[in-house]
Scaffold this active site. Structure first.
Site, PDB file in Angstrom:
ATOM      1  N   ASP A 106       0.856  -1.181   0.000  1.00  0.00           N
ATOM      2  CA  ASP A 106       0.000   0.000   0.000  1.00  0.00           C
ATOM      3  C   ASP A 106       0.894   1.233   0.000  1.00  0.00           C
ATOM      4  O   ASP A 106       2.125   1.137   0.038  1.00  0.00           O
ATOM      5  CB  ASP A 106      -0.953  -0.031   1.194  1.00  0.00           C
ATOM      6  CG  ASP A 106      -0.213   0.072   2.521  1.00  0.00           C
ATOM      7  OD1 ASP A 106       1.011   0.306   2.517  1.00  0.00           O
ATOM      8  OD2 ASP A 106      -0.852  -0.088   3.563  1.00  0.00           O
ATOM      9  N   SER A 107       0.274   2.404  -0.021  1.00  0.00           N
ATOM     10  CA  SER A 107       1.066   3.633  -0.173  1.00  0.00           C
ATOM     11  C   SER A 107       1.452   4.231   1.166  1.00  0.00           C
ATOM     12  O   SER A 107       2.180   5.211   1.209  1.00  0.00           O
ATOM     13  CB  SER A 107       0.240   4.660  -0.937  1.00  0.00           C
ATOM     14  OG  SER A 107      -0.853   5.088  -0.126  1.00  0.00           O
ATOM     15  N   GLY A 108       0.936   3.684   2.253  1.00  0.00           N
ATOM     16  CA  GLY A 108       1.225   4.260   3.557  1.00  0.00           C
ATOM     17  C   GLY A 108       0.229   5.318   3.970  1.00  0.00           C
ATOM     18  O   GLY A 108       0.175   5.715   5.137  1.00  0.00           O
ATOM     19  N   ASP A 167      -7.989  -7.266  -0.029  1.00  0.00           N
ATOM     20  CA  ASP A 167      -7.086  -7.521   1.100  1.00  0.00           C
ATOM     21  C   ASP A 167      -7.820  -7.101   2.349  1.00  0.00           C
ATOM     22  O   ASP A 167      -8.668  -6.199   2.306  1.00  0.00           O
ATOM     23  CB  ASP A 167      -5.792  -6.701   1.000  1.00  0.00           C
ATOM     24  CG  ASP A 167      -6.007  -5.264   1.459  1.00  0.00           C
ATOM     25  OD1 ASP A 167      -6.598  -4.475   0.694  1.00  0.00           O
ATOM     26  OD2 ASP A 167      -5.628  -4.924   2.608  1.00  0.00           O
TER      27      ASP A 167
END
Lengths: 376, 376
Positions: free
Chosen positions: A92-94, A271
């Site tokens: 993921d991008s955080g 997810d």
């Protein structure tokens, strides 16, 4: 990254497909176990591969950036080498963790300044930084940096945030195109549709995202507390706009029922921490319904954990024994429930794929959504 | 229960043997992983059998009596059926846990009244009760009820306590002979030598225990804080008195070096929480010495966890990765270290058996005790 649609359901938007990465293939619809800090909690890598039969796992950019840190990941040769998982990885991008975990964060146009939840240290995530971090991690599929709006979220904030996410996407794509993978295999980047629960914003965002021609596209900002019906309505709207020939990823979803509904709407990838987090708390999902293993009713039930289960834990252990482990606070309880739930989620998407292929998906799904929600 | 000595070392009292129970054989010297509450902490039954290759495990009478309780164990058909471990099981008598864990305990001649550490409920353990409990658990090897004296312990207390333990033994043997196994397989009972660090008491106790003609004999009250040299001295004294043709069990011991020294003195069986407890804290034992996995020196050491290790965790994971798991508080760290340490202890006693058989035990032991104590 390649994506090929192998079969489509005639009475829903469900489809069966195959994603091919340099670390192997992923059959879709796919469920991706969450490996937050480079480990799917309480599960050995060997079990993930052989017993759970996961085809891809997730890593969290925010967590991996803080620990073990990029220097260690780069010295290791990327996350695959570091944790020994040789299949595909998505990061993921955080953005979500910065929002939900970090302290004293400040979103601004440039990016986000935040303080680590571990030691209070100050960090800045910009779209460019987040692309660089995911290059260091070496994810097969990287996610663009976005702001995940909360629920509820007022229209004005949602609109401004969506525009910022779009501008950040442009910067992510710029950085992505001017940098190279570090470890010799290809990396893709998926952009993320935002817009909260507002149909006009979601439509606008989906059109913007669809126009980018990415290898795959994600829907973010759902499963954050809104009613399931809204999640389905927005997913349906967005799936109708996102390109059919690219995989669609509904982020952070969800219960077994959510997943079947999402598949019916045309989602290919999911997810969620639910199978592991709820498992650690003693809740398991089965094809006949939900079991709270702490319940006194299981105390002398010596039947298998799940007589229809596909993992070795389902037959190696009884409900009475696993209840005893939870009541006694023994680590083996969470370990068993995590393996069971992850194997069950893999079974669920595997069954979905088979039913899509043989034309029986909608009938099967209709039966399953009733059974899956039963409290045993 | 049968015990056969297969080989004896010429330059020490070490011997290689085979115990046969209705649940299978145990090669000696043997190390028994501790399965406190019916589970060896953080380890799957499958791993215990296939990866660690344990031949017998321990259960704790005190813990199992409190949770899951005897009604559940009896309904299950005994502990083997309950936890799925089909090999031999030994249970302690509960005396040590009553002493170390319970609240407001009161030792008296009749037995011990104590309050549960879990819910404060009041219970009484007498020699008769403890035999009955171990019948319900269904251990292949039961232990007589004793008082484990602390260290230091004044002579007068040690002497009185030893006499009480001897009287309790008579009552245990009485109850043992007038009751039958509940589940159709044979059970043995081992008496326990006490007497603290006093040679005359230990001699007297060993002679009393030796005279009972039990299937095997245990040495208790050691490894409770006394210097290792005293433990060896007392073990040597007692081994010289206990019958040669019966297995000797040194309870609660110990470090890898303690185990090799004990084997040299004629001990056949060991148990200890050290491999699992220290493992959960990030300490692993290897044939080259002791590793503290939290140490910063491993942060970028991508070599295998233990290049000489015999378990899959030794090659599936690097030191840097396992360090990261411990630093991040991930459950997988304790899981990996527990498997490693238990497999290492099994390797150690397996090697000892082979070296006894081929006559090289003493030379090998001399080299090993130096290496095993090194801090890497």
């Amino acid at each position: 990254m390649q994506f090929e649609i192998k079969a489509s359901d005639t009475s829903s938007s469900a489809r069966k497909g195959l994603i091919t990465t340099d670390h192997g293939s992923i059959e879709t619809p796919a469920f991706m176990p969450v490996g937050t800090a480079g480990t799917v909690k309480a599960v050995h890598t060997r079990e993930l591969r052989n017993d759970i039969k996961a085809q891809i796992i997730l890593g969290n950019t925010y967590h991996l950036y803080l620990r073990p840190g990029l220097d260690i990941l780069e010295k290791a040769g990327g996350l695959h080498k570091f944790n020994g998982w040789s299949g595909p990885i998505l990061t993921d991008s955080g953005g979500y963790q910065v929002y939900s975990l970090s302290e004293r964060r400040k979103f601004q146009h440039e990016g986000v300044v935040f303080h680590s939840h571990i030691d209070g240290s100050r960090h800045t995530f910009t779209p460019e930084v987040v692309v660089d971090i995911q290059r260091s991690i070496g994810a097969d599929i990287m996610m663009a940096f976005d702001e995940c709006t909360p629920y509820p979220c007022d229209y004005d904030y949602a609109r401004k945030s969506m525009h910022m996410t779009h501008q950040w996407l442009n910067r992510c794509l710029g950085r992505f195109s001017e940098t190279e993978p570090l470890y010799g295999y290809a990396q893709s980047m998926f952009p993320i549709v935002q817009g909260s629960v507002y149909r006009d914003l979601r439509q606008q965002s989906a059109e913007f995202i669809a126009s980018q021609g990415a290898d795959g596209n994600a829907i973010g900002g759902l499963s954050v507390g809104e009613p399931a019906e809204i999640m389905y309505e927005i997913s349906e709207l967005v799936c109708g706009i996102l390109p059919k020939e690219k995989p669609r990823y509904l982020m952070g979803v969800g219960t077994p029922v959510n997943i079947l509904e999402g598949i019916a709407l045309g989602i290919d990838m999911f997810d969620c921490v639910m199978p592991t987090r709820n498992g650690r708390n003693g809740m398991i999902f089965t094809s006949k319904g939900i079991v709270n293993l702490r319940n006194v009713k299981w105390k002398d039930d010596f039947s298998p954990l799940d007589e229809d289960g596909t993992a070795y834990v389902d037959t190696d252990y009884s409900r009475a024994y696993v209840r005893h482990l939870f009541i006694s606070g023994e680590m083996l309880g969470p370990m068993i429930a995590s393996i069971h739930n992850l194997a069950f989620y893999q079974w669920l998407v595997r069954e979905a794929r088979e039913h899509i292929a043989d034309g029986s998906f909608s009938a099967w799904k209709g039966r399953m959504v009733k059974q899956l929600a039963v409290r045993l």
